[in-house]
Design a protein around this motif. Structure first.
Motif, PDB file in Angstrom:
ATOM      1  N   UNK A 331       0.824  -1.150   0.065  1.00  0.00           N
ATOM      2  CA  UNK A 331      -0.080   0.073   0.005  1.00  0.00           C
ATOM      3  C   UNK A 331       0.795   1.251   0.046  1.00  0.00           C
ATOM      4  N   UNK A 332       1.049   2.012  -1.351  1.00  0.00           N
ATOM      5  CA  UNK A 332       1.970   3.345  -1.266  1.00  0.00           C
ATOM      6  C   UNK A 332       1.469   4.178  -0.437  1.00  0.00           C
ATOM      7  N   UNK A 333       0.156   4.427   0.128  1.00  0.00           N
ATOM      8  CA  UNK A 333      -0.144   5.476   1.027  1.00  0.00           C
ATOM      9  C   UNK A 333       0.338   5.260   2.411  1.00  0.00           C
ATOM     10  N   UNK A 334       0.615   3.955   2.754  1.00  0.00           N
ATOM     11  CA  UNK A 334       1.353   3.838   3.943  1.00  0.00           C
ATOM     12  C   UNK A 334       2.798   3.854   3.743  1.00  0.00           C
ATOM     13  N   UNK A 335       3.509   3.852   2.854  1.00  0.00           N
ATOM     14  CA  UNK A 335       4.741   3.893   2.558  1.00  0.00           C
ATOM     15  C   UNK A 335       5.335   5.439   2.318  1.00  0.00           C
ATOM     16  N   UNK A 336       4.455   6.323   1.841  1.00  0.00           N
ATOM     17  CA  UNK A 336       4.861   7.821   1.905  1.00  0.00           C
ATOM     18  C   UNK A 336       4.665   8.322   3.155  1.00  0.00           C
ATOM     19  N   UNK A 337       3.898   7.709   4.065  1.00  0.00           N
ATOM     20  CA  UNK A 337       3.791   8.237   5.314  1.00  0.00           C
ATOM     21  C   UNK A 337       5.036   7.763   6.194  1.00  0.00           C
ATOM     22  N   UNK A 338       5.420   6.379   6.043  1.00  0.00           N
ATOM     23  CA  UNK A 338       6.455   5.921   6.641  1.00  0.00           C
ATOM     24  C   UNK A 338       7.772   6.635   6.161  1.00  0.00           C
ATOM     25  N   UNK A 339       7.877   6.979   4.863  1.00  0.00           N
ATOM     26  CA  UNK A 339       9.028   7.740   4.580  1.00  0.00           C
ATOM     27  C   UNK A 339       9.262   9.031   5.070  1.00  0.00           C
ATOM     28  N   UNK A 340       8.168   9.858   5.279  1.00  0.00           N
ATOM     29  CA  UNK A 340       8.056  10.893   6.081  1.00  0.00           C
ATOM     30  C   UNK A 340       8.491  10.972   7.508  1.00  0.00           C
ATOM     31  N   UNK A 341       7.742  10.088   8.240  1.00  0.00           N
ATOM     32  CA  UNK A 341       7.970   9.712   9.502  1.00  0.00           C
ATOM     33  C   UNK A 341       9.377   9.275  10.057  1.00  0.00           C
ATOM     34  N   UNK A 342       9.982   8.280   9.501  1.00  0.00           N
ATOM     35  CA  UNK A 342      11.236   8.095   9.565  1.00  0.00           C
ATOM     36  C   UNK A 342      12.401   9.156   9.325  1.00  0.00           C
ATOM     37  N   UNK A 343      12.145   9.946   8.150  1.00  0.00           N
ATOM     38  CA  UNK A 343      12.979  10.866   7.928  1.00  0.00           C
ATOM     39  C   UNK A 343      13.109  11.991   8.872  1.00  0.00           C
ATOM     40  N   UNK A 344      11.944  12.256   9.454  1.00  0.00           N
ATOM     41  CA  UNK A 344      11.772  13.323  10.687  1.00  0.00           C
ATOM     42  C   UNK A 344      12.451  12.857  11.732  1.00  0.00           C
ATOM     43  N   UNK A 345      12.380  11.412  12.092  1.00  0.00           N
ATOM     44  CA  UNK A 345      13.193  10.821  13.315  1.00  0.00           C
ATOM     45  C   UNK A 345      14.389  10.774  13.140  1.00  0.00           C
ATOM     46  N   UNK A 416      -3.591   9.185   4.427  1.00  0.00           N
ATOM     47  CA  UNK A 416      -4.055   8.851   3.395  1.00  0.00           C
ATOM     48  C   UNK A 416      -4.643   7.273   3.188  1.00  0.00           C
ATOM     49  N   UNK A 417      -3.905   6.414   4.213  1.00  0.00           N
ATOM     50  CA  UNK A 417      -4.301   5.108   4.160  1.00  0.00           C
ATOM     51  C   UNK A 417      -5.680   4.898   4.483  1.00  0.00           C
ATOM     52  N   UNK A 418      -6.366   5.865   5.177  1.00  0.00           N
ATOM     53  CA  UNK A 418      -7.668   6.211   5.671  1.00  0.00           C
ATOM     54  C   UNK A 418      -8.618   6.446   4.648  1.00  0.00           C
ATOM     55  N   UNK A 419      -7.866   7.157   3.675  1.00  0.00           N
ATOM     56  CA  UNK A 419      -8.658   7.898   2.423  1.00  0.00           C
ATOM     57  C   UNK A 419      -9.286   6.625   1.447  1.00  0.00           C
ATOM     58  N   UNK A 420     -10.415   6.195   1.539  1.00  0.00           N
ATOM     59  CA  UNK A 420     -10.737   5.252   0.493  1.00  0.00           C
ATOM     60  C   UNK A 420     -10.370   5.717  -0.913  1.00  0.00           C
ATOM     61  N   UNK A 421     -10.132   4.939  -1.695  1.00  0.00           N
ATOM     62  CA  UNK A 421     -10.053   4.842  -3.121  1.00  0.00           C
ATOM     63  C   UNK A 421     -11.262   4.966  -3.947  1.00  0.00           C
ATOM     64  N   UNK A 422     -11.916   6.101  -4.397  1.00  0.00           N
ATOM     65  CA  UNK A 422     -12.769   5.989  -5.094  1.00  0.00           C
ATOM     66  C   UNK A 422     -12.790   5.631  -6.646  1.00  0.00           C
ATOM     67  N   UNK A 423     -11.518   5.824  -7.251  1.00  0.00           N
ATOM     68  CA  UNK A 423     -11.389   5.592  -8.635  1.00  0.00           C
ATOM     69  C   UNK A 423      -9.872   5.522  -9.048  1.00  0.00           C
ATOM     70  N   UNK A 424      -9.326   4.437  -9.752  1.00  0.00           N
ATOM     71  CA  UNK A 424      -8.114   4.435 -10.254  1.00  0.00           C
ATOM     72  C   UNK A 424      -8.327   4.392 -11.747  1.00  0.00           C
ATOM     73  N   UNK A 425      -7.626   5.322 -12.687  1.00  0.00           N
ATOM     74  CA  UNK A 425      -7.445   5.188 -14.215  1.00  0.00           C
ATOM     75  C   UNK A 425      -5.832   4.969 -14.579  1.00  0.00           C
ATOM     76  N   UNK A 426      -5.901   3.922 -15.723  1.00  0.00           N
ATOM     77  CA  UNK A 426      -4.609   4.136 -16.357  1.00  0.00           C
ATOM     78  C   UNK A 426      -4.713   4.061 -17.768  1.00  0.00           C
ATOM     79  N   UNK A 427      -4.331   4.957 -18.575  1.00  0.00           N
ATOM     80  CA  UNK A 427      -4.379   5.246 -19.711  1.00  0.00           C
ATOM     81  C   UNK A 427      -6.132   5.481 -19.910  1.00  0.00           C
ATOM     82  N   UNK A 428      -6.318   6.161 -19.118  1.00  0.00           N
ATOM     83  CA  UNK A 428      -7.993   6.441 -19.286  1.00  0.00           C
ATOM     84  C   UNK A 428      -9.029   5.114 -18.698  1.00  0.00           C
ATOM     85  N   UNK A 429      -8.490   4.318 -18.506  1.00  0.00           N
ATOM     86  CA  UNK A 429      -9.367   3.053 -18.425  1.00  0.00           C
ATOM     87  C   UNK A 429      -9.430   3.195 -16.839  1.00  0.00           C
TER      88      UNK A 429
END
Ligand SMILES: [Zn+2]
Length: 480
Positions: A331-345, A416-429
Motif C-alpha cells: 500500500x503506497x499510501x502507508x509507504x509515503x507516510x513511513x518515508x516522512x516519519x522515518x526521515x523526521x525521526x 492517506x491510508x484511511x482515504x478510500x480509493x474512489x477510482x483509479x484510471x490507467x491510460x484513461x481506463x
C-alpha cells in the motif's frame, strides 16, 4: 473528451509548478479530462465543458492526484507475507525467509505477485516497477492483464541463492547464469519495444553479485541503446565486505561503479544507505536516480534510507514497497507516510521530509526516477490519463478545509491510508471503483494465496526449524 472528472480538489504535481517554490499545483473545484487515454484538460471545473464529455464523473469531496508510482517491488514474495520479520538482515535472508521461500513454486510466486499488484493498485498506484527473474512472465500474467503500467526489471545475478562462503570470501559465480539472465533482459526489450505501457530495464542485482565483464557488457549495451540500469546499490556491510574481497581493500561500490562507467543518468540506484554522503553527492551530480524503500529497510536493516539527503544533494528520488515479508505489503499510501516519519525521526527534525515532499516522492519523483516523467507522474495535458481519486470524506481523513490552506495535503500524506480509493484510471481506463479492483475476485485470490501459503509453510517447517532463526523460539513460546 471521453471522460471528465469534475468537482474535486485537483493536485496536479505538474513539474512546471514545482520550481523554486515547490508548489504542488492545487486547484480547488478542479476538473481533469481526457481523450483516448491522453490528458486533454486540467483546470478549474468552471472552465471545462461537461456537455463535451462522453462521461462525467463527480469528484466532489475527493482529491484527484496523478496515479502513484511504486518504484521498487518484488511481488512474488507476497505469498510469504509475515514469514520473516523482526530479525537481522543476514538471519532474515538465510535462516528466516530463505528456508520458507525455497518451498514456493513459480505458480505460488505468480499468485503472490497478483496479490501485490491488486493491493498496490487499490492504494492508488498506476505504475509499478517490478524487479524479478523472468519478469516477462509477471508482466504477461499479472500486470498487463490488470491494466497496470509496469517498469519491468529483469534480475541479473550470477550468484546461487545461498552461497556457502564466509563474509570476506567472494561469492562463487556461475557466469552462464548471469549471461542467460542478460539474454532474458534483451528479449524483454525486444518484446516491448513498441509498448508505452511496459518499460524494460536491466537489473544487475548488486555489484557483488555480477561478474565484472558482465557488468561492462550491461554498461555498454545500456549506453548504446540509452536503456536504464536498475541496481541495488550500497546495501550495507555484507556488500561492502564482498566488494573489498573482490576488488581490493578500500574499494567501494560507488567507486567501482564509477570505474565501470555505470555512474550516469541511466542508473536507478535502490537503497544507497551504505554509501557515504560524499558518494551520494557524486551520484546525484551525475544524474543517478534513487529509489528508497523506507518500510523494508527499516524492517530488515533497522536503517532509514537517505531520501531526504539525496534530495538535499539535488538528486531525483522515488519510493517503493520492496517485498511483503518484513515491511508488510504494497500500500503506497502507508509507504509515503513511513518515508516522512522515518526521515523526521532520523534527523530529529520535523521539517526533514514534509507532506508535500512525501506526495511528490510518490508521484512525480517516482516517475522521474523511473524515467517515465514524459508520460506519467503529474496531471499535465499531453501526459497519459493515469489518475487516482481519494475520498476525503471518510472518518479517518476528514475534515479537510481549503482556507487559509489545504489541510488535504497533510491529511493525504499522513492519513492517506484511511482515504478510500474512489477510482483509479490507467491510460484513461477505469481499473478501480468503490467496490475494489474491477475484474478481480478478491475473495478467490485471497483463498488461493492462503491455500498456497499453508502448503509452503507446512512443507518448509523442518528446514525452517533446522535453520534456527529466533522466530522458532518465538513460535515455540507462543509469541508467534
Ligand atoms: Zn529490491
Amino acid at each position: 473528451m471521453d471522460t471528465l472528472l469534475s468537482g474535486g480538489l485537483v493536485v496536479t504535481m505538474d513539474p512546471d509548478a514545482d520550481g523554486a517554490t515547490g508548489a504542488l499545483g492545487i486547484i480547488d473545484d478542479g476538473a481533469v479530462g481526457w481523450t483516448d487515454g491522453e490528458l486533454a484538460f486540467v483546470g478549474p471545473a468552471a472552465d471545462a465543458d461537461p456537455t463535451a464529455a462522453g462521461t462525467v464523473v463527480d469528484a466532489g469531496g475527493a482529491a484527484v492526484l496523478p496515479g502513484l508510482v511504486n518504484a521498487h517491488v518484488h511481488g512474488r514474495h507476497t505469498v510469504l507475507r509475515g514469514g520473516a520479520q523482526d530479525v537481522p538482515e543476514i538471519e532474515w535472508m538465510n535462516d528466516a525467509l530463505g528456508p520458507i521461500a525455497a518451498h514456493a513454486t513459480d505458480a505460488d510466486g505468480t499468485v503472490g505477485c497478483r496479490l501485490a499488484a491488486v493491493e498496490t493498485l487499490a492504494s492508488g498506484v498506476t505504475t509499478v516497477c517490478e524487479y524479478a527473474e523472468r519478469v516477462a512472465d509477471l508482466v504477461a500474467d499479472v500486470y498487463r492483464p490488470l491494466g497496470l503500467r509496469v517498469a519491468a526489471t529483469e534480475t541479473i545475478t550470477a550468484v546461487a541463492d545461498d552461497p556457502d562462503v564466509g563474509p570476506d570470501e567472494p561469492y562463487p559465480f556461475d557466469p552462464d547464469a548471469g549471461r542467460a539472465a542478460l539474454e532474458r533482459a534483451e528479449a524483454l526489450f525486444d518484446a516491448y519495444a513498441a509498448d508505452p505501457a511496459v518499460e524494460p530495464m536491466y537489473g544487475p542485482q548488486a555489484l557483488d553479485m555480477v561478474p565484472r565483464d558482465l557488468l561492462a557488457e550491461i554498461e555498454s549495451r545500456s549506453r548504446r541503446e540509452d536503456r536504464a540500469v536498475h541496481m541495488h546499490v550500497a546495501q550495507g556491510d555484507r556488500e561492502r565486505r564482498q566488494i573489498e574481497a573482490r576488488y581490493g581493500a578500500g574499494a567501494t561500490t560507488v567507486g567501482v561503479l564509477g570505474d565501470l562507467g555505470l555512474v550516469s543518468d541511466r542508473l536507478l540506484a535502490a537503497h544507497l544507505h551504505g554509501a557515504t554522503p560524499d558518494a551520494r553527492v557524486r551520484l546525484a551530480n551525475a544524474g543517478v536516480r534513487m529509489v528508497g524503500c523506507p518500510s523494508s529497510i527499516a524492517a530488515i536493516d533497522g536503517i532509514v534510507p537517505p531520501l531526504a539527503g539525496y534530495r538535499d544533494a539535488g538528486g531525483v528520488a522515488g519510493i517503493g514497497t520492496d517485498q511483503a515479508p518484513g515491511p508488510g505489503g504494497h500500500d503506497l499510501r502507508r509507504e509515503f507516510r513511513t518515508a516522512a516519519m522515518l526521515a523526521k525521526t532520523d534527523a530529529a527534525d520535523p521539517t526533514a521530509l514534509t507532506a508535500p515532499d512525501a506526495l511528490r516522492l510518490a508521484t512525480i519523483g517516482g516517475a522521474r526516477a523511473l524515467g517515465l516523467a514524459d508520460r506519467v507522474g503529474s496531471l499535465t495535458p499531453g501526459k497519459r490519463a493515469d489518475v487516482a481519486v481519494f475520498d476525503l470524506e471518510a472518518a479517518g481523513v476528514a475534515p479537510t478545509v481549503a482556507e487559509p490552506f489545504h489541510t488535504a495535503i497533510p491529511n493525504l500524506a499522513y492519513a492517506g491510508a484511511a482515504a478510500p480509493i474512489r477510482a483509479v484510471f490507467v491510460d484513461g481506463e477505469r481499473l478501480v471503483d468503490a467496490d475494489g479492483v474491477r475484474g478481480v475476485d478478491a475473495e478467490a485470490l485471497v483463498t488461493d494465496a492462503t491455500r498456497r501459503a499453508e502448503r509452503i509453510f507446512a512443507d518448509a517447517e523442518s528446514d525452517w526449524r533446522a535453520a534456527g532463526s529466533r522466530l522458532v523460539a518465538d513460535a515455540d513460546a507462543g509469541r508467534l
